[in-house]
Design an enzyme around this catalytic site. Sequence first.
Site, PDB file in Angstrom:
ATOM      1  N   LYS C  78       2.129  -2.373   3.277  1.00 35.41           N
ATOM      2  CA  LYS C  78       1.300  -0.887   3.233  1.00 35.41           C
ATOM      3  C   LYS C  78      -0.059  -1.289   3.877  1.00 35.41           C
ATOM      4  O   LYS C  78      -0.706  -2.270   3.845  1.00 35.41           O
ATOM      5  CB  LYS C  78       1.043  -0.285   1.937  1.00 35.41           C
ATOM      6  CG  LYS C  78       0.193   0.957   1.762  1.00 35.41           C
ATOM      7  CD  LYS C  78       0.102   1.448   0.305  1.00 35.41           C
ATOM      8  CE  LYS C  78      -0.348   2.937   0.171  1.00 35.41           C
ATOM      9  NZ  LYS C  78      -0.522   3.279  -1.088  1.00 35.41           N
ATOM     10  N   SER C 153       1.081   8.028  -2.199  1.00 37.94           N
ATOM     11  CA  SER C 153       0.510   7.952  -0.970  1.00 37.94           C
ATOM     12  C   SER C 153       1.529   6.773  -0.103  1.00 37.94           C
ATOM     13  O   SER C 153       1.184   6.731   1.120  1.00 37.94           O
ATOM     14  CB  SER C 153      -0.862   7.329  -1.038  1.00 37.94           C
ATOM     15  OG  SER C 153      -0.973   6.092  -1.563  1.00 37.94           O
ATOM     16  N   SER C 177       1.229   6.759  -6.661  1.00 37.72           N
ATOM     17  CA  SER C 177       1.572   6.082  -5.076  1.00 37.72           C
ATOM     18  C   SER C 177       2.797   5.402  -4.802  1.00 37.72           C
ATOM     19  O   SER C 177       3.026   5.236  -3.858  1.00 37.72           O
ATOM     20  CB  SER C 177       0.579   5.924  -4.685  1.00 37.72           C
ATOM     21  OG  SER C 177      -0.493   7.003  -4.525  1.00 37.72           O
TER      22      SER C 177
END
Lengths: 95, 478, 488
Positions: C78, C153, C177
């Site tokens: 990420k 997210s 997330s």
Amino acid sequence: MALTDTDLKRLARLARLRLEESEITGLQGQFAGILGLIDQLQAVDTRGIEPLSHALDLGLRLREDLVTETDQRARFQSVAPQVEEGLYLVPKVIE
Amino acid sequence: MDWEVVIGLETHAQLATHSKIFSGAATAFGAAPNVQACAVDLALPGVLPVLNRSAVDCAIRFGLATGAAIASRSIFARKNYFYPDLPKGYQISQFEIPVVSGGTMSIELEGKVKQVRLTRAHLEEDAGKSLHEDFHGLSGIDLNRAGTPLLEIVSEPDLRSATEAVAYARALHRLVTWIGICDGNMQEGSFRCDANVSVRPRGQSELGTRCEIKNLNSFRFLEKAIEYEIRRQIELIEAGGVVVQETRLYDPDRDETRSMRSKEDAQDYRYFPDPDLLPLHIDAAWIGEVQARMPELPDAMQQRFIEQFGLSLYDAGVLTASRSMASYFLELLPYAANDAKLCANWVSGELSAALHREGLEIQDSRVSPRQLGGLLKRIQDGTISGKMGKELFDILWREGGEADALIEARGLQQISDVSSLEGIVESLMAEYPAQVAEYRAGKEKVFGFFVGRAMKASGGRANPEQLNAVLKQRLKAE
Amino acid sequence: MDLANTSLRQLASALHERRISSRELAQAYLGRIERLDGELGAFITVDPEKTLAQADAADARIARGQAGPLTGIPIAHKDIFCTQGWLTTCGSRMLSNFVSPYDAHVIEKFAGAGALILGKTNMDEFAMGSSNETSHFGPVKNPWNLAKVPGGSSGGSAAAVAARLAPAATATDTGGSIRQPAALCGVSGIKPTYGLVSRYGMIAYASSLDQGGVIAPSAEDLGLVLNAMVGFDARDSTSIDRPAEDYTATLGKPLKGLRIGLPREYFSGGVSSDVAQAIDAALEVYDRLGAERVEVSLPHSALSVPVYYVLAPAEASSNLSRYDGVRYGHRAAQYADLNDMYERSRAEGFGPEVKRRILTGTYVLSRGYYDAYYLQAQRVRRLIVNDFREAFEQCDVIMGPSSPTVAFGFGEKTGDPVQMYLSDIFTISVNLAGLPGLSIPAGFGAAGLPVGLQLIGNYFSEGRLLQAAHGYQQATDWHRQVPDMARA
């Protein structure tokens, strides 16, 4: 509760976010919803309940007083917008 | 109107740690810009603070030295504001629960002791520096100082004059350097004061509106800034104006304080507990361990000097002005047969003057306690006079050496033996018969004439007491 | 090699047995990214040269016989993890030029394990979002249906794994997330106990809630990656120092007698019927595996959303103050003075959702409101934590849906922040309590979109959570179902 445009401008100034006049009405509407959501908390009886900052019920771990870092100025300043003679440059700071 | 002045001081003492309060970067003064600003100090995305144990140790030491309470659990909070020398956009400080609460400091004014209450002392990080030299109309930011540990020591508004404020600041300075938590270097900004000043009509119980004068980094500026601010506030009120609560800056060149415009907009620091740092726990064992390492404190030592050595409050104060001064004195004592009064006079007199002349600290003295002790011993046993001692001290200071050897080599011994002195006196009497007659006719002032001549004739070495006795006896003899 | 149906363990054995080289494996994934990511948008940065250089190093390590379980395996990260020499943007224009000068602890851990950096995945800006629509680099699409959001997210990590553009990806979870996008993309995701994965170098959103974790096809894969990711780090004051654990060690153990807590509040409306049906079916699988159902109650769980939307923005408003255009990041081109530079740089650098949360956080911390909002939210947070404590006296694992609905369409909730915030209603309380949580694929709901089953464990019970998830995956094949794209 709703936020007036004066409130919003004060918050934006505290947070150093430039707000365009055109954004204000939209934000007020969204804030009405957000405040409606978080205002639910006001109805909760929390008498005698201690605030909880952290789920971890631990004490702070400390480090020994040792110098472990070396000069990496060149590397760190390679991503800086404006530097000169090792200093970060900004518009004049007025005291 | 009769005005009462109310002053409280917030003092930032930079803690004498090797590394920063939340990072492993060095705290040494004077490095090239930003070479001691590591990723954490620069607030790069993703970095986190880890607390330095020594900084906490310093806070505990201060708390113990002032009789304050040490919190078993204290909280680090974020103080949010934007400034280019504050990389995270917040300062990690302590707000609701500081590590040290309460405590007192004694200050001394014209022989009277006054207790000043402390509100609290908390740990926090210093900011960097904005350099306003012209970089094409820009400011340069140096973050070497960012993250240096500070102990902010807040007094109650117990001070009633600029003089008291300075006495308090000096006492605090003596204490923090004494217990080794701060180097006390004011030029480098290691010890700086903010003064909260207000005035009120004498007898009024509520406080007047206060102004905060920031960053006073010398005792002289502290005194002048407060004096100016008191005058300004009184004149303002007497002219029908009102004092506005604000932050002001002292300008030493103009000897005035002025409003800091950048701090004008009403601040809302939005303090909240720093989620990156868990509560700081300090247990009794840690406190006990710090207590065990605590030196005798200056106030206690000053009192002991008065009681044990019979010194005056003033002398005892001079000798405990710093820990190194006190250790010098204590080291000197046995070399000088424990004559505390004599030692005190010399340390606060000749030695302090010489140090002052050359801008040296006592730990850098050119004359060691052993050397000075050797000299004092010869004054005590009458080998040399006090006056001769001062000359000898100058030689020791300039050239080094040992008192006894110098006395021997340079023939500095006092002439105390009666027959030598009689020889000198008799030849003088032969040389000045008229003056002898005057004296005998009752003009006693002439006696001083003979003392001077005899001293000169002896090369200054005549023992003054002996000389007096011999002169009196010979001049009176018909 | 059929990358759509090869588990991490199988990839590892293929590498160790030299049936495939790390370079070949990396090339295969890089090729898939090259071919498919144009329409998916899961990656912000790929840098084949760097990845292949790491692959060569891994091949050499394997040849020396010094390989560990992840040596030579490409892993996507990420774009919230600072990666030295790589653009690290956090999905924001503010950091669109930020080449990190240092590595996050997590990145160091994977480097030590010999894993490759496959690329940096797209995400909601500063991890603020539940649909991956707030990224400065454009939305990520759901591999099951490109008109639907992947969740957020960590939408890029979830979509990349779902489309098999990566065998596993790191992610972070502040209010759901990891679990919510894993659910919406039909993959497995775990958020460990707060403090197990170092936050050093993981760009902060809400520090007391943020926790790194993994997204991968199966629970077994999660365990393998987690083994490399978890570890004490002295640079994070909230990192927990405890002995290393092998999260795959208990995977095969039977689930007989496992007490599954079913919170009344998770099964009383507020969940779309297709999701509710899938969850019921999943629970029946657990019945067959010998687990016991226990009804529990989390009476304050409905308050977790308002608590979160006070605390997270409060922390974020402060955490994001460092982006001021002075030392790194975006600086406006034109400005009148210092304040104008701050205000323009930040207004240009942050997107609307980030600004909303900064303003909300500034508001709840400001003078006169702190007690009513911030302190009150912290008190309710304690009530929520106490609910879990009591529930775990009666059960070993809590189960329920990860998300109230399957993936929704682009733009469906962007006009109304509160509707978007409610997407995380089942996941947020886990972060408030600092507990471990996991989402696994549990069938399909409306329009053939995946449904996620959430498993919540007590502190440090990751091993047991993975065991429970693995048991289910041994009995079902939902986690092996892939979107058509993955077979392309």
